[in-house]
Motif scaffolding. Structure first.
Motif, short mmCIF file in Angstrom:
data_model
loop_
_atom_site.label_atom_id
_atom_site.label_comp_id
_atom_site.label_asym_id
_atom_site.label_seq_id
_atom_site.Cartn_x
_atom_site.Cartn_y
_atom_site.Cartn_z
N LEU A 294 0.82 -1.21 0.00
CA LEU A 294 0.00 0.00 0.00
C LEU A 294 0.86 1.26 0.00
O LEU A 294 0.45 2.30 -0.54
CB LEU A 294 -0.92 -0.01 1.23
CG LEU A 294 -1.98 -1.12 1.24
CD1 LEU A 294 -2.73 -1.14 2.55
CD2 LEU A 294 -2.94 -0.97 0.07
N ALA A 295 2.04 1.18 0.61
CA ALA A 295 2.95 2.33 0.57
C ALA A 295 3.40 2.62 -0.86
O ALA A 295 3.51 3.78 -1.27
CB ALA A 295 4.16 2.07 1.46
N ILE A 296 3.64 1.55 -1.61
CA ILE A 296 4.03 1.72 -3.02
C ILE A 296 2.88 2.31 -3.82
O ILE A 296 3.06 3.24 -4.61
CB ILE A 296 4.48 0.38 -3.62
CG1 ILE A 296 5.77 -0.09 -2.92
CG2 ILE A 296 4.70 0.49 -5.12
CD1 ILE A 296 6.18 -1.50 -3.28
N THR A 412 -18.29 9.16 -2.75
CA THR A 412 -17.45 8.20 -3.49
C THR A 412 -16.79 7.19 -2.55
O THR A 412 -16.69 6.00 -2.89
CB THR A 412 -16.36 8.94 -4.29
OG1 THR A 412 -15.57 9.74 -3.39
CG2 THR A 412 -16.98 9.84 -5.35
N ALA A 413 -16.35 7.66 -1.38
CA ALA A 413 -15.71 6.74 -0.43
C ALA A 413 -16.69 5.68 0.05
O ALA A 413 -16.33 4.51 0.20
CB ALA A 413 -15.15 7.52 0.75
N THR A 440 -8.60 2.67 2.52
CA THR A 440 -8.03 3.97 2.86
C THR A 440 -7.11 4.48 1.76
O THR A 440 -7.15 5.66 1.38
CB THR A 440 -7.26 3.90 4.19
OG1 THR A 440 -8.16 3.47 5.23
CG2 THR A 440 -6.68 5.25 4.55
N THR A 441 -6.28 3.57 1.23
CA THR A 441 -5.36 3.97 0.16
C THR A 441 -6.10 4.37 -1.11
O THR A 441 -5.81 5.40 -1.71
CB THR A 441 -4.39 2.81 -0.15
OG1 THR A 441 -3.67 2.46 1.03
CG2 THR A 441 -3.38 3.21 -1.23
N VAL A 442 -7.08 3.56 -1.51
CA VAL A 442 -7.86 3.86 -2.72
C VAL A 442 -8.64 5.16 -2.54
O VAL A 442 -8.68 6.02 -3.43
CB VAL A 442 -8.82 2.69 -3.04
CG1 VAL A 442 -9.74 3.08 -4.20
CG2 VAL A 442 -8.03 1.44 -3.40
#
Length: 461
Positions: A294-296, A412-413, A440-442
């Motif tokens: 997820l960091a990437i 959207t979330a 959370t990342t998306v």
């Protein structure tokens, strides 16, 4: 449950001297097996062997069953196989099979010659079923009778079989080919007339599970119908075993733990250790995969922010409220995902309902967007009333744009949070993996696009 200090005190006393052990045994014999398991968990192998030897053979197996699997395996590796067999053969049949599956092939080969023919066949039969199925968790500790017996004869048979059976509250009625015909309760037999035939009191309508049925579905059935145990049958309706209520509780707890780990981006592993027993390296391996991935992926967020760096320099207020928008989106997305994942797990919704689910969550998100948008609007006016803003804009106008971006982010979330578990389920995966860190990342990425999209439209067009 024993307090930690009490457990340590017991362990120290049991490990100190023969005299102390002799003094403590009358007290220990009166304690429940579960509490003894907590105390014996931390004993050295030689002390554990010595203390167990002071209990009856049947009690040794039940107490040993209360230890963590890792502790059982360690004990197995440090005692003679002949001595271990006494304990192993007195464990509940499902626990025996479970432990046997955790042994290496070499260890299995070392143990088998010491087992009695009946135990050996039972262990090999139960171990043949996949652990995620009803067959993999079922027990063979049940009592059976035939319907032509009188109730008096049935009681005598149960009395004869009961010492080796863990569950006699439900007694299963079978024919001579072990085909399940129904069941009677112990109460039914006791209250019936001695000469009355079992066929006259049998319950022919019953809940059952198939040997290849997923164990989680079996646990749900036990919970739904409030069963003490559920019979497990094969394709020929022959009774193979039962799954007890306590097994269902363990399954539900294990599934909840696995889902929670997935939900928080922790890779579920085959480890059977609890938090304290898992090493730092073990925890690291379970957490690093998702977080690194997820960091990437999060680099995309950095690219978006870098792209709009000039806009933030021109309007510092945009940078001030960017975390608020991101946090709100992450919270609403995770909330929607939690609700949908739970509903899927409990069977309250299915993929066939995906359109109505998304429509419902959309309507919910619109209501949330109105409330949270108004809160954000008031928050901006309250916190930034002394903030310098460019002359061409008013604080009211800036607050309107930021609040609108937050409201759209909420919508959207929520839709993303509800949709991702459904998509993963449709692709054959576990919905729990599309959970908190992933969402959370998306949502952060989509939120930044919305935020700076609205900012560009309102303030730089």
């Amino acid at each position: 449950m024993q307090e930690t200090k009490d457990i340590i005190k017991w362990q120290e006393q049991l490990s100190s001297s023969e005299l102390d052990r002799e003094f403590l045994m009358p007290i220990l014999r009166k304690m429940p097996d579960a509490e003894l398991g907590e105390i014996f968990q931390g004993l050295r192998n030689e002390d554990l062997l010595e203390v167990l030897s002071r209990f009856t053979n049947e009690r040794q197996g039940l107490i040993f069953d209360e230890l963590d699997m890792s502790r059982r395996l360690d004990f197995f590796q440090h005692v003679s196989k002949k001595r271990f067999t006494v304990i192993f053969e007195n464990m509940p049949s499902d626990s025996r099979a479970d432990m046997f599956q955790h042994l290496t092939q070499q260890e299995q080969a070392e143990l088998i010659p010491y087992l009695t023919k009946k135990t050996r066949e039972d262990v090999l039969n139960l171990s043949a079923y996949p652990p995620e199925t009803a067959g993999g968790i079922m027990s063979t500790d049940f009592a059976t009778i035939t319907e032509e017996l009188t109730c008096e004869e049935a009681i005598n048979k149960v009395r004869k079989d009961a010492p080796s059976k863990k569950m006699v509250y439900h007694i299963y009625v079978v024919n001579h080919d072990m085909k399940l015909l129904g069941f009677v309760t112990l109460k039914d037999i006791i209250l019936a007339e001695p000469h009355q035939k079992v066929s006259s009191i049998i319950h022919r309508e019953y809940i059952f599970s198939h040997v290849n049925e997923d164990r989680e579905r079996v646990a749900v059935k036990i919970e739904k119908y409030d069963l003490v145990a559920i019979p497990v049958i094969n394709d020929r309706d022959q009774l193979l075993g039962i799954v007890l209520q306590e097994d269902a509780i363990e399954i539900i707890r294990a599934e909840h733990t696995e889902d929670l780990e997935k939900f928080m981006g922790i890779v579920p592993g085959k480890e059977i250790l609890n938090y304290s027993q898992t090493t730092v390296w073990g925890h690291f391996k379970k957490r690093v995969v998702w977080l690194s991935s997820l960091a990437i992926i999060g680099l995309i967020s950095g690219i978006i922010i870098h792209h709009y760096e000039e806009a933030m320099s021109a309007l510092i207020i945009l940078a001030l409220y960017m975390p608020m928008v991101a946090d709100t989106g992450g919270n609403t997305g995770s909330q929607a995902a939690t609700v949908v994942i739970r509903a899927l797990a409990l069977g309250q919704i299915s993929l066939r309902n995906w359109a109505s689910i998304i429509f419902k969550e959309t309507r919910i998100s619109l209501l949330l967007a109105v409330v949270l948008g108004l809160i954000a609007f008031g928050k901006i006016l309250f916190l930034s009333w002394e903030t310098d803003v460019p002359e061409m804009f008013s604080l009211f106008y800036l607050a309107t744009g930021i609040s609108l971006a937050l409201s759209l982010q909420v919508v959207t979330a929520t839709i993303i949070g509800a949709a991702l578990p459904l998509v993963v389920k449709r692709l054959g995966g576990d919905p729990a993996v599309a959970a908190s860190p992933a969402i959370t990342t998306v949502v952060d990425i989509t939120g930044l696009l919305i935020y700076f999209g609205i900012a560009t439209l309102f303030f730089f067009s």
